[in-house]
Design a protein around this motif. Structure first.
Motif, PDB file in Angstrom:
ATOM      1  N   TRP A 113      45.688 -20.401  22.407  1.00 36.21           N
ATOM      2  CA  TRP A 113      44.970 -20.125  23.654  1.00 36.21           C
ATOM      3  C   TRP A 113      44.735 -21.436  24.387  1.00 36.21           C
ATOM      4  CZ3 TRP A 113      44.476 -15.597  25.836  1.00 36.21           C
ATOM      5  CH2 TRP A 113      44.500 -14.447  25.044  1.00 36.21           C
ATOM      6  N   ASN A 114      44.812 -21.373  25.713  1.00 34.51           N
ATOM      7  CA  ASN A 114      44.548 -22.517  26.560  1.00 34.51           C
ATOM      8  C   ASN A 114      43.597 -22.079  27.672  1.00 34.51           C
ATOM      9  OD1 ASN A 114      44.952 -25.183  27.592  1.00 34.51           O
ATOM     10  ND2 ASN A 114      46.315 -24.314  29.126  1.00 34.51           N
ATOM     11  N   SER A 115      42.640 -22.932  27.999  1.00 34.36           N
ATOM     12  CA  SER A 115      41.696 -22.615  29.071  1.00 34.36           C
ATOM     13  C   SER A 115      41.845 -23.612  30.206  1.00 34.36           C
ATOM     14  CB  SER A 115      40.263 -22.657  28.532  1.00 34.36           C
ATOM     15  OG  SER A 115      39.359 -22.383  29.567  1.00 34.36           O
ATOM     16  N   SER A 116      41.879 -23.074  31.414  1.00 35.51           N
ATOM     17  CA  SER A 116      41.987 -23.897  32.602  1.00 35.51           C
ATOM     18  C   SER A 116      40.870 -23.510  33.563  1.00 35.51           C
ATOM     19  CB  SER A 116      43.361 -23.676  33.235  1.00 35.51           C
ATOM     20  OG  SER A 116      43.338 -23.814  34.613  1.00 35.51           O
ATOM     21  N   VAL A 117      40.293 -24.483  34.244  1.00 32.94           N
ATOM     22  CA  VAL A 117      39.197 -24.208  35.175  1.00 32.94           C
ATOM     23  C   VAL A 117      39.660 -23.279  36.291  1.00 32.94           C
ATOM     24  CG1 VAL A 117      37.621 -25.258  36.837  1.00 32.94           C
ATOM     25  CG2 VAL A 117      38.077 -26.395  34.664  1.00 32.94           C
ATOM     26  N   ARG A 118      40.871 -23.451  36.784  1.00 36.95           N
ATOM     27  CA  ARG A 118      41.358 -22.651  37.911  1.00 36.95           C
ATOM     28  C   ARG A 118      41.951 -21.308  37.505  1.00 36.95           C
ATOM     29  NH1 ARG A 118      45.557 -25.525  40.980  1.00 36.95           N
ATOM     30  NH2 ARG A 118      46.055 -26.402  38.979  1.00 36.95           N
ATOM     31  N   LYS A 119      42.606 -21.253  36.362  1.00 35.29           N
ATOM     32  CA  LYS A 119      43.322 -20.035  35.975  1.00 35.29           C
ATOM     33  C   LYS A 119      42.676 -19.258  34.837  1.00 35.29           C
ATOM     34  CE  LYS A 119      47.780 -21.759  37.467  1.00 35.29           C
ATOM     35  NZ  LYS A 119      49.163 -22.027  37.077  1.00 35.29           N
ATOM     36  N   GLY A 120      41.637 -19.803  34.233  1.00 32.38           N
ATOM     37  CA  GLY A 120      41.002 -19.123  33.116  1.00 32.38           C
ATOM     38  C   GLY A 120      41.826 -19.263  31.848  1.00 32.38           C
ATOM     39  N   TRP A 121      41.746 -18.260  31.001  1.00 28.95           N
ATOM     40  CA  TRP A 121      42.414 -18.289  29.702  1.00 28.95           C
ATOM     41  C   TRP A 121      43.850 -17.788  29.804  1.00 28.95           C
ATOM     42  CZ3 TRP A 121      40.521 -20.347  25.283  1.00 28.95           C
ATOM     43  CH2 TRP A 121      39.167 -20.688  25.291  1.00 28.95           C
ATOM     44  N   SER A 122      44.759 -18.461  29.090  1.00 34.69           N
ATOM     45  CA  SER A 122      46.148 -18.011  28.982  1.00 34.69           C
ATOM     46  C   SER A 122      46.615 -18.290  27.559  1.00 34.69           C
ATOM     47  CB  SER A 122      47.046 -18.717  29.998  1.00 34.69           C
ATOM     48  OG  SER A 122      47.079 -20.107  29.754  1.00 34.69           O
ATOM     49  N   PHE A 123      47.565 -17.500  27.119  1.00 42.97           N
ATOM     50  CA  PHE A 123      48.089 -17.650  25.764  1.00 42.97           C
ATOM     51  C   PHE A 123      49.434 -18.345  25.837  1.00 42.97           C
ATOM     52  CE2 PHE A 123      50.046 -16.106  21.776  1.00 42.97           C
ATOM     53  CZ  PHE A 123      49.068 -16.516  20.887  1.00 42.97           C
ATOM     54  N   LEU A 124      49.576 -19.465  25.124  1.00 38.65           N
ATOM     55  CA  LEU A 124      50.830 -20.211  25.080  1.00 38.65           C
ATOM     56  C   LEU A 124      51.632 -19.717  23.881  1.00 38.65           C
ATOM     57  CD1 LEU A 124      49.338 -23.776  25.703  1.00 38.65           C
ATOM     58  CD2 LEU A 124      50.209 -22.146  27.384  1.00 38.65           C
ATOM     59  N   ALA A 125      52.661 -18.931  24.154  1.00 42.37           N
ATOM     60  CA  ALA A 125      53.453 -18.326  23.087  1.00 42.37           C
ATOM     61  C   ALA A 125      54.448 -19.319  22.507  1.00 42.37           C
ATOM     62  CB  ALA A 125      54.189 -17.104  23.618  1.00 42.37           C
ATOM     63  N   ASP A 126      54.631 -19.262  21.208  1.00 42.83           N
ATOM     64  CA  ASP A 126      55.601 -20.080  20.499  1.00 42.83           C
ATOM     65  C   ASP A 126      56.936 -19.332  20.533  1.00 42.83           C
ATOM     66  OD1 ASP A 126      57.203 -21.410  18.654  1.00 42.83           O
ATOM     67  OD2 ASP A 126      55.574 -21.724  17.225  1.00 42.83           O
ATOM     68  N   LYS A 127      57.842 -19.785  21.391  1.00 47.48           N
ATOM     69  CA  LYS A 127      59.136 -19.104  21.548  1.00 47.48           C
ATOM     70  C   LYS A 127      59.945 -19.110  20.252  1.00 47.48           C
ATOM     71  CE  LYS A 127      59.874 -20.041  26.438  1.00 47.48           C
ATOM     72  NZ  LYS A 127      60.794 -20.707  27.384  1.00 47.48           N
TER      73      LYS A 127
END
Length: 117
Positions: A10-24
């Motif tokens: 999981w990654n959190s950004s002030v502008r975009k909120g939470w996103s999941f960085l998938a391991d390809k």
């Protein structure tokens, strides 16, 4: 019920909120869960499908119920017991596009292996 799952962080950004960085490199898996699924059954299924040794890592399962969250700061929901598994399955019945996110702590990311959700 079929559940799409992928490994990553999981990654959190002030502008975009939470996103999941998938391991390809690890790819995704399709799990088949029923109403009697428990946290232990789910962890065993995930560890078997992704080839994760549960004696070496602590497996964290989570999801982001974006329709229920009204702020960018709200973190993902961690599935940590049988009740949370049932809550997840209930939620997925109405939102089939929800992904089960798997973090084993052993994921090694390369720039080319990252895919933003």
């Amino acid at each position: 019920m079929h559940i799409y799952s992928s490994c990553g962080l999981w990654n959190s950004s002030v502008r975009k909120g939470w996103s999941f960085l998938a391991d390809k490199a690890k790819g995704g898996r399709l799990l088949n869960l029923d109403g009697s699924s428990t946290i232990e059954k789910l962890k065993l299924m995930v560890s078997d499908d992704f080839g994760i040794d549960l004696t070496l890592v602590n497996l964290e399962l989570s999801y982001l119920p974006s329709e229920l969250i009204n702020t960018l700061e709200s973190p993902p929901v961690i599935i940590s017991n049988d009740r949370q598994v049932k809550n997840f399955l209930t939620y997925v019945r109405t939102k089939p596009s929800t992904r089960l996110c798997v973090n084993s702590g052993e994921t090694n990311f390369d720039e080319q292996d990252i895919e933003r959700d």
